[in-house]
Design an enzyme around this catalytic site. Sequence first.
Site, PDB file in Angstrom:
ATOM      1  N   HIS A  28     -35.869  31.270  28.155  1.00  0.00           N
ATOM      2  CA  HIS A  28     -35.403  30.390  27.083  1.00  0.00           C
ATOM      3  C   HIS A  28     -34.369  31.160  26.272  1.00  0.00           C
ATOM      4  CE1 HIS A  28     -36.261  27.569  23.482  1.00  0.00           C
ATOM      5  NE2 HIS A  28     -35.362  28.331  22.893  1.00  0.00           N
TER       6      HIS A  28
ATOM      7  N   ARG B 263     -28.864  37.734  16.550  1.00  0.00           N
ATOM      8  CA  ARG B 263     -29.782  38.766  16.569  1.00  0.00           C
ATOM      9  C   ARG B 263     -29.805  39.784  17.557  1.00  0.00           C
ATOM     10  NH1 ARG B 263     -34.615  34.810  16.746  1.00  0.00           N
ATOM     11  NH2 ARG B 263     -34.108  33.473  15.012  1.00  0.00           N
TER      12      ARG B 263
ATOM     13  N   ASN C 107     -39.036  19.956  11.882  1.00  0.00           N
ATOM     14  CA  ASN C 107     -38.939  21.407  12.038  1.00  0.00           C
ATOM     15  C   ASN C 107     -38.010  21.738  10.892  1.00  0.00           C
ATOM     16  OD1 ASN C 107     -38.089  23.843  12.956  1.00  0.00           O
ATOM     17  ND2 ASN C 107     -37.194  23.282  14.809  1.00  0.00           N
TER      18      ASN C 107
ATOM     19  N   HIS D 104     -41.348  30.500  20.138  1.00  0.00           N
ATOM     20  CA  HIS D 104     -40.762  29.917  21.314  1.00  0.00           C
ATOM     21  C   HIS D 104     -41.864  29.617  22.246  1.00  0.00           C
ATOM     22  CE1 HIS D 104     -36.480  31.696  20.988  1.00  0.00           C
ATOM     23  NE2 HIS D 104     -36.641  30.694  20.126  1.00  0.00           N
TER      24      HIS D 104
ATOM     25  N   GLY E  25     -31.726  31.352  19.439  1.00  0.00           N
ATOM     26  CA  GLY E  25     -32.570  32.533  19.943  1.00  0.00           C
ATOM     27  C   GLY E  25     -32.716  32.625  21.118  1.00  0.00           C
TER      28      GLY E  25
ATOM     29  N   GLU F   8     -38.926  20.620  22.525  1.00  0.00           N
ATOM     30  CA  GLU F   8     -40.228  20.990  21.838  1.00  0.00           C
ATOM     31  C   GLU F   8     -40.398  19.864  20.921  1.00  0.00           C
ATOM     32  OE1 GLU F   8     -37.108  24.295  21.136  1.00  0.00           O
ATOM     33  OE2 GLU F   8     -38.849  25.548  20.594  1.00  0.00           O
TER      34      GLU F   8
ATOM     35  N   LYS G 121     -34.905  19.609  11.006  1.00  0.00           N
ATOM     36  CA  LYS G 121     -34.696  18.854  12.139  1.00  0.00           C
ATOM     37  C   LYS G 121     -35.834  17.863  12.219  1.00  0.00           C
ATOM     38  CE  LYS G 121     -32.080  22.465  14.521  1.00  0.00           C
ATOM     39  NZ  LYS G 121     -32.352  23.521  15.628  1.00  0.00           N
TER      40      LYS G 121
ATOM     41  N   ASP H 104     -21.461  31.287  19.551  1.00  0.00           N
ATOM     42  CA  ASP H 104     -21.610  30.069  20.356  1.00  0.00           C
ATOM     43  C   ASP H 104     -21.116  30.420  21.916  1.00  0.00           C
ATOM     44  OD1 ASP H 104     -21.099  27.459  22.011  1.00  0.00           O
ATOM     45  OD2 ASP H 104     -21.651  26.705  20.209  1.00  0.00           O
TER      46      ASP H 104
ATOM     47  N   GLY I 160     -31.508  30.091  23.988  1.00  0.00           N
ATOM     48  CA  GLY I 160     -30.859  29.251  23.051  1.00  0.00           C
ATOM     49  C   GLY I 160     -29.775  30.195  22.123  1.00  0.00           C
TER      50      GLY I 160
HETATM   51  P1  ADP Z   1     -31.439  26.771  18.870  1.00  0.00           P
HETATM   52  O1  ADP Z   1     -32.547  25.769  19.020  1.00  0.00           O
HETATM   53  O2  ADP Z   1     -32.118  28.287  19.030  1.00  0.00           O
HETATM   54  O3  ADP Z   1     -30.726  26.575  17.685  1.00  0.00           O
HETATM   55  P2  ADP Z   1     -30.325  25.823  21.399  1.00  0.00           P
HETATM   56  O4  ADP Z   1     -31.577  25.814  22.403  1.00  0.00           O
HETATM   57  O5  ADP Z   1     -29.697  24.598  20.906  1.00  0.00           O
HETATM   58  O6  ADP Z   1     -30.538  26.583  20.166  1.00  0.00           O
HETATM   59  O7  ADP Z   1     -29.036  26.246  21.860  1.00  0.00           O
HETATM   60  C1  ADP Z   1     -27.767  26.434  20.928  1.00  0.00           C
HETATM   61  C2  ADP Z   1     -26.921  27.469  21.884  1.00  0.00           C
HETATM   62  O8  ADP Z   1     -26.752  26.972  23.340  1.00  0.00           O
HETATM   63  C3  ADP Z   1     -25.539  27.321  21.346  1.00  0.00           C
HETATM   64  O9  ADP Z   1     -25.383  28.329  20.194  1.00  0.00           O
HETATM   65  C4  ADP Z   1     -24.269  27.634  22.523  1.00  0.00           C
HETATM   66  O10 ADP Z   1     -24.308  29.177  22.464  1.00  0.00           O
HETATM   67  C5  ADP Z   1     -25.212  27.235  23.685  1.00  0.00           C
HETATM   68  N1  ADP Z   1     -24.724  26.074  24.120  1.00  0.00           N
HETATM   69  C6  ADP Z   1     -24.731  24.877  24.110  1.00  0.00           C
HETATM   70  N2  ADP Z   1     -24.136  24.060  24.784  1.00  0.00           N
HETATM   71  C7  ADP Z   1     -23.554  24.843  25.412  1.00  0.00           C
HETATM   72  C8  ADP Z   1     -22.535  24.598  26.649  1.00  0.00           C
HETATM   73  N3  ADP Z   1     -22.213  23.501  27.129  1.00  0.00           N
HETATM   74  N4  ADP Z   1     -22.160  25.887  27.434  1.00  0.00           N
HETATM   75  C9  ADP Z   1     -22.646  26.927  27.071  1.00  0.00           C
HETATM   76  N5  ADP Z   1     -23.579  27.167  26.087  1.00  0.00           N
HETATM   77  C10 ADP Z   1     -23.922  26.101  25.408  1.00  0.00           C
END
Ligand code: ADP
Length: 398
Positions: free
Chosen positions: A209, A242, A7, A181, A213, A385, A14, A283, A211
């Site tokens: 979904h 965003r 990725n 996604h 994003g 993914e 990644k 975060d 994350g």
């Molecule tokens: P992406 O693939 O879009 O970069 P992810 O699906 O890995 O993102 O999600 C990352 C986000 O998940 C982090 O920025 C954070 O906000 C959130 N996150 C990760 N672990 C936790 C947790 N234990 N509690 C709350 N939010 C979390």
Amino acid sequence: MNVLVINSGSSSIKYQLLDPDSARVVAAGVVQRIGEPVAEGSPSIEHQSEGRTFEHDGEVPDHATGLRLVFDLFAESGHDLAEAGLRAVGHRVVHGGEVFYEPTLVTDEVLEAISQLSALAPLHNPANVVGIESARELLPGVPQVAVFDTAFFHGLPAAAKTYAIDAKVAAAHGVRRYGFHGTSHQYVSGQVAEFLGREPAELNQIVLHLGNGASASAIRGGKAVDTTMGLTPLEGLVMGTRSGDLDPGIIFHLIRTADMDVNDVDALLNRQSGIKGLAGVNDFRELGRLIDTGDAAARLAFDVYIHRLRRYIGAYLVELGRVDAITFTAGVGENDARVRAAALAELERFGIRVDPARNTAKDRSARYISPDDAEVAVLVVPTNEELAIARAAARLVG
Ligand code: ADP
């Protein structure tokens, strides 16, 4: 036999080496801050293999160098990729445009077409192309497969994918809703059907979904009928950095009055907005801590996030008419019980209930968070993914 999944993002790569049949991950890692100076003591590459961590310090000037260094780390950790007998390399490609909606074997023509779609995804497709080029060079003879983030949404109904702008302008410039996604929405909705012991064709689902994003999708009988992201991944839900939906007039207003050009506004909406723009952090773990200390900006950011999310849940309930399952996935969706509870609060009259004990249980597997007798199954299902891409690539090469 294993598949290498890559990725390649704008400033990171990644990757995972995994067995698509057993889902066993042999090695995984990330190259970070490509083309940026690295801070002392923070490695630019972290490579994990069978419980051991291998690191590379120092700046990684470009993607090709990054991938070459990753290949060195593979060899150092005992998995020389040139000798590993890889089944395929699976590449996540963000934008497939109108052209690509199936996993596709990479040829020179395919690579050129992906490159040409860069106008639609200027931050993503060029990085994807560099990742594919480097992998082809380093692993000649191994089939390279592109798996598109937009593919699952290719068949969106016309009413859902059409923007109400001049039809000729839209057609001339590829302006429609593509959605992103897709690999995750497709994988997770398939896992939901398996978890419930039902056929995907029998189920109406909402997948959230969430994350860094974030996107939501409405899925009827295994086919996506709506999604929140559009021409680009900027539309829809409030995200880590965003804005999601906004009045397009804001863009003109800022360009006319705030001494910003189009690139400034692009950066503002993609990188300095969303939760980060409102609360200063993106975060959700930090956001939660700030809310607990009574930080008003963090509270507002959370409320805006939930407000937008509920708006789409409502829209998709109406669109689908009957909903069998609502599923949370990705970093926030899988981990943040506060978000899940707020997203579905007070929807009992729609058959939607969240059990507080189930919601807060420390459990990383696919699970119910609705009570046993609830009309709508509310679930948490981890996305994967990389596995979905590895399986798609393996299936294509046979
Ligand atoms: P992406 O693939 O879009 O970069 P992810 O699906 O890995 O993102 O999600 C990352 C986000 O998940 C982090 O920025 C954070 O906000 C959130 N996150 C990760 N672990 C936790 C947790 N234990 N509690 C709350 N939010 C979390």
